[in-house]
Design a protein around this motif. Sequence first.
Motif, PDB file in Angstrom:
ATOM      1  N   HIS A 187       8.603  31.997  46.644  1.00 31.96           N
ATOM      2  CA  HIS A 187       8.973  32.962  45.460  1.00 31.96           C
ATOM      3  C   HIS A 187      10.911  33.966  45.981  1.00 31.96           C
ATOM      4  O   HIS A 187      10.841  33.388  46.759  1.00 31.96           O
ATOM      5  CB  HIS A 187       8.061  34.876  45.596  1.00 31.96           C
ATOM      6  CG  HIS A 187       6.434  34.237  45.481  1.00 31.96           C
ATOM      7  ND1 HIS A 187       5.705  33.566  46.798  1.00 31.96           N
ATOM      8  CD2 HIS A 187       5.650  35.056  44.744  1.00 31.96           C
ATOM      9  CE1 HIS A 187       4.111  33.660  45.717  1.00 31.96           C
ATOM     10  NE2 HIS A 187       4.648  34.434  45.029  1.00 31.96           N
ATOM     11  N   GLU A 188      11.062  34.145  44.664  1.00 33.57           N
ATOM     12  CA  GLU A 188      12.270  34.510  44.888  1.00 33.57           C
ATOM     13  C   GLU A 188      12.001  36.352  44.946  1.00 33.57           C
ATOM     14  O   GLU A 188      11.677  36.052  43.918  1.00 33.57           O
ATOM     15  CB  GLU A 188      12.877  33.754  44.163  1.00 33.57           C
ATOM     16  CG  GLU A 188      15.097  34.013  44.262  1.00 33.57           C
ATOM     17  CD  GLU A 188      15.245  33.125  44.868  1.00 33.57           C
ATOM     18  OE1 GLU A 188      16.287  33.479  45.632  1.00 33.57           O
ATOM     19  OE2 GLU A 188      14.436  32.169  45.962  1.00 33.57           O
ATOM     20  N   SER A 189      13.248  37.499  45.797  1.00 29.59           N
ATOM     21  CA  SER A 189      13.003  38.309  45.671  1.00 29.59           C
ATOM     22  C   SER A 189      14.491  38.728  45.710  1.00 29.59           C
ATOM     23  O   SER A 189      15.193  38.319  46.343  1.00 29.59           O
ATOM     24  CB  SER A 189      11.716  38.608  47.086  1.00 29.59           C
ATOM     25  OG  SER A 189      11.057  38.512  46.763  1.00 29.59           O
TER      26      SER A 189
ATOM     27  N   THR B 198      10.075  40.995  42.684  1.00 31.73           N
ATOM     28  CA  THR B 198       9.631  39.446  43.312  1.00 31.73           C
ATOM     29  C   THR B 198       9.084  38.570  42.224  1.00 31.73           C
ATOM     30  O   THR B 198       8.523  38.922  41.674  1.00 31.73           O
ATOM     31  CB  THR B 198       8.515  39.401  44.391  1.00 31.73           C
ATOM     32  OG1 THR B 198       9.717  40.262  45.686  1.00 31.73           O
ATOM     33  CG2 THR B 198       8.631  38.517  44.865  1.00 31.73           C
TER      34      THR B 198
ATOM     35  N   ARG C 278       7.466  34.786  41.482  1.00 32.12           N
ATOM     36  CA  ARG C 278       6.681  34.048  41.776  1.00 32.12           C
ATOM     37  C   ARG C 278       7.429  31.986  40.869  1.00 32.12           C
ATOM     38  O   ARG C 278       7.945  31.908  39.437  1.00 32.12           O
ATOM     39  CB  ARG C 278       4.998  33.665  41.151  1.00 32.12           C
ATOM     40  CG  ARG C 278       4.675  32.425  41.992  1.00 32.12           C
ATOM     41  CD  ARG C 278       2.965  31.930  41.893  1.00 32.12           C
ATOM     42  NE  ARG C 278       2.591  32.464  40.642  1.00 32.12           N
ATOM     43  CZ  ARG C 278       2.212  31.997  39.815  1.00 32.12           C
ATOM     44  NH1 ARG C 278       1.667  30.546  40.595  1.00 32.12           N
ATOM     45  NH2 ARG C 278       1.604  31.592  38.692  1.00 32.12           N
TER      46      ARG C 278
END
Length: 461
Positions: free
Chosen positions: A119-121, A449, A451
Amino acid sequence: MPEVPVPDTTLIDPRTGRARGSRPAARAPQVTAAVAAARRALPDWRALTPKERSRRLHRLATLIEEHADAYAERERAGTGKPAHEAAGEVEQMADLFRFYAGAVRAQPAPAAGALVAGHESWVRWEPLGVIGVVVPWNYPLMMAAWRCAPALAAGNTVVAKPAETTPDALELLAEHAREALGEGVLTALPGDRETGRLLVAGEVDMVAFTGSAGAGAEVAARAGTRRVSLELGGNSPVVVLPDAPEDTWAQLAAATTYNAGQSCAVPARVITLRANYASALAGLGAAMRERVAGRDFGPLNNADQAARYDRIVASSAAKVTVSGDTAPGAGEDGGYWRPATVLADLPDDDPAVLEEVFGPLLTVQAAESVEAAVALANGVPQALAASVWTRDLPTGLALAARLDAGETWLNCHLVQTAELPHGGRGASGHGTDLSALALHEYQRPKTVTARLLMAPPPSLT
């Protein structure tokens, strides 16, 4: 429904005590209309890039500077400040708008990245919406800038109610904001306490209030679950050790009488050790006598404040009272002039010690030890500002760290700049004015966030 009549508020010149005009005091229809206009302006204002909001705020600052004389004249009409105080505060107001015009383009962000596998947040700082601002009468321009500049820079729109006695300067600011920022971005809503109550209870997303502790408690109750920022006054202790610098008394007298002592962070309670009590009283008395009402500082703002000040002084059990002079001509036509005053030899529970006096007055108390001095300093409900005076830097820094105050000075007092935060504790409220931190008073973080759906990289083994 028949139109609700809007009552007029009579404006009084504090230098003479005579009427100088009037303003309609907004009621529910006017409050509702002002908030609705701010709500309509909000989508376009918040959608601007920080660069464009910055450009427009710089334009507002330029208009303030171009009309500095008009702002100072309005400030003086409502407060009676000397010309040099009013001019300096106009300059500071313009500087604050320029500061926040730059700060909004350089906000630090919380950590972002691959904080959860796959994931990137990241975090977005978003404006709260429409901010209801209630401004006090002691600094009509500067307190408006302290609240409005960061709120606007953060992407909010603002409906600001000036104090009943000092609407003039904020009305001019709203006119220039309409030109520089757009319609409805900053609205001035003159009125009385009922106007303020209606604004606080209205359809605003946050309330920023600067004023008394009692009024602040009412504001918090009316605001309910909405965010509230409160700056509620102080009762600043000043701990003076025997090795204080030679100019201590002159510095304190100047800070105490600035704006006639009508400042939440003004020096209020001088606390010495028994060893330097007599010399402190002599030095402070001489310095306060040099401060002349009508020459160095102006009058109290209004009849209610003058009556409250007189009540506190009259009820004090002080055995020593030192009073300064009033300049020739000041007060001859009336007005709320009060001289620089020192009260000494008074009990620790004296009204002049426990209450925020809000006038050109200092009390002087003697402590038997440094420990006792700290206890006296921290022995009142307010905890906004404090100062320590000593040539011993390590001792001064250690003592300043023990004082319960949101802002503490060493060998100076009332030294403030846009880059440094200011805020209270306890009965002095909560929240942050000034500095880049104040932007977050008017923002809320949103965590986003995502995915990652891309295929994993091929194995290297």
